[in-house]
Write a protein that holds these residues in place. Sequence first.
Motif, short mmCIF file in Angstrom:
data_model
loop_
_atom_site.label_atom_id
_atom_site.label_comp_id
_atom_site.label_asym_id
_atom_site.label_seq_id
_atom_site.Cartn_x
_atom_site.Cartn_y
_atom_site.Cartn_z
N ALA A 110 0.82 -1.21 0.00
CA ALA A 110 0.00 0.00 0.00
C ALA A 110 0.86 1.26 0.00
CB ALA A 110 -0.93 -0.01 1.22
N LEU A 111 1.91 1.27 0.81
CA LEU A 111 2.80 2.43 0.83
C LEU A 111 3.51 2.61 -0.50
CD1 LEU A 111 4.34 1.97 4.40
CD2 LEU A 111 2.62 3.64 3.70
N GLY A 112 3.92 1.49 -1.11
CA GLY A 112 4.52 1.58 -2.44
C GLY A 112 3.53 2.08 -3.47
N CYS A 113 2.27 1.66 -3.35
CA CYS A 113 1.23 2.12 -4.26
C CYS A 113 1.03 3.63 -4.14
CB CYS A 113 -0.07 1.37 -3.97
SG CYS A 113 -1.44 1.81 -5.06
N ILE A 114 1.08 4.13 -2.92
CA ILE A 114 0.95 5.58 -2.72
C ILE A 114 2.10 6.31 -3.42
CG2 ILE A 114 1.03 7.42 -0.99
CD1 ILE A 114 -0.40 5.50 0.92
N ASN A 115 3.31 5.77 -3.29
CA ASN A 115 4.44 6.34 -4.01
C ASN A 115 4.16 6.39 -5.51
OD1 ASN A 115 6.26 6.99 -1.95
ND2 ASN A 115 7.13 4.93 -1.92
N GLY A 116 3.66 5.27 -6.05
CA GLY A 116 3.39 5.20 -7.48
C GLY A 116 2.33 6.19 -7.92
N LEU A 117 1.28 6.36 -7.10
CA LEU A 117 0.22 7.31 -7.44
C LEU A 117 0.74 8.75 -7.41
CD1 LEU A 117 -2.76 5.73 -5.48
CD2 LEU A 117 -2.46 5.79 -7.96
N LEU A 118 1.56 9.06 -6.42
CA LEU A 118 2.13 10.41 -6.34
C LEU A 118 2.98 10.71 -7.57
CD1 LEU A 118 3.19 10.55 -2.58
CD2 LEU A 118 1.29 11.75 -3.66
N ILE A 119 3.70 9.69 -8.05
CA ILE A 119 4.60 9.90 -9.18
C ILE A 119 3.84 9.89 -10.51
CG2 ILE A 119 6.52 8.85 -10.46
CD1 ILE A 119 7.45 7.77 -7.67
N TYR A 220 6.20 0.53 -8.25
CA TYR A 220 6.45 1.03 -6.89
C TYR A 220 5.72 0.19 -5.85
CZ TYR A 220 9.08 5.04 -8.53
OH TYR A 220 10.04 5.84 -9.09
N THR A 221 4.58 -0.38 -6.22
CA THR A 221 3.89 -1.29 -5.31
C THR A 221 4.74 -2.52 -5.05
OG1 THR A 221 1.72 -0.54 -6.10
CG2 THR A 221 1.81 -2.67 -4.97
N LEU A 222 5.34 -3.07 -6.11
CA LEU A 222 6.21 -4.24 -5.94
C LEU A 222 7.45 -3.90 -5.14
CD1 LEU A 222 5.95 -5.84 -9.51
CD2 LEU A 222 4.88 -6.62 -7.39
N SER A 223 7.96 -2.69 -5.29
CA SER A 223 9.11 -2.27 -4.50
C SER A 223 8.76 -2.24 -3.02
CB SER A 223 9.58 -0.88 -4.96
OG SER A 223 10.69 -0.44 -4.19
N GLY A 224 7.60 -1.70 -2.69
CA GLY A 224 7.15 -1.70 -1.30
C GLY A 224 6.91 -3.10 -0.77
#
Length: 257
Positions: A110-119, A220-224
């Motif tokens: 979820a935190l990685g997904c937030i990163n991806g959405l911001l980017i 970014y989700t996979l990274s998280g």
Amino acid sequence: MRAFSLTDELIDRRTFGQHFGLIIIFGLLVLGLTLLSDRFLTPANLTNILRQTAINGIISVGMTLVIITGGIDLSVGSVLALSVTIGAALMKQGWSVPVSVIAALGCGAALGCINGLLIAVARIPPFIATLGMLTVGRGLTLLYTQGQPITGLPPTFRWIGTGDIGGIPFPIILMLLVFIIGGIFLYRTTYGMQIYLMGDNPVAARLVGVPVTQLTVLVYTLSGLCAALAGLVLIARLDSAQMMTGGIERPNRRRGA
């Protein structure tokens, strides 16, 4: 014709260096350490090295996907800390190990997904977006734990970091599985090919129909997710989850203060 041949030769050397340079350097490093110590190439030492590098190895798979797209993820340490802290807290509250592990992995994703959405959606540069998540994640971890470590995790969970299968430590097996899955994803799936295209030319990728926004969020989700998985191995080895898990603590007071 002579100039053309020299150009081809330079290109071949550059390509060779790009593909095999790190392998050659790694081989020279192993050779040097072997000459310096007769214990370096022993099975026990190599197993210990692989066990210690398993955590970074798992994180590196998610980070590789991010770097291929031309991005960067500075928040993996904080994502790791917050995810495993939540998982450890749930275990201490009596939740089952599988549910707690899934919760930790879900938090990382979820935190990685937030990163991806911001980017991808908010168009914030990866450096800025993940730097912000680094600070927010670490702050939420401190708030959640009140600065206190969470220890005394269940023995069944600790097996993830200390157990073995057939004499091979489980962290090494898990790292190899993540490597294999990551390799298949990159080289044997359409998404993997599209990720390479994004990194080479995102504008052209969008024009030919590559879902750049969705793939950025996925990467970014996979990274998280990889950060959370690596964190679970780490706290299982240490039997402790705390605010500075996945980071380096820097003293903020002068000596004698």
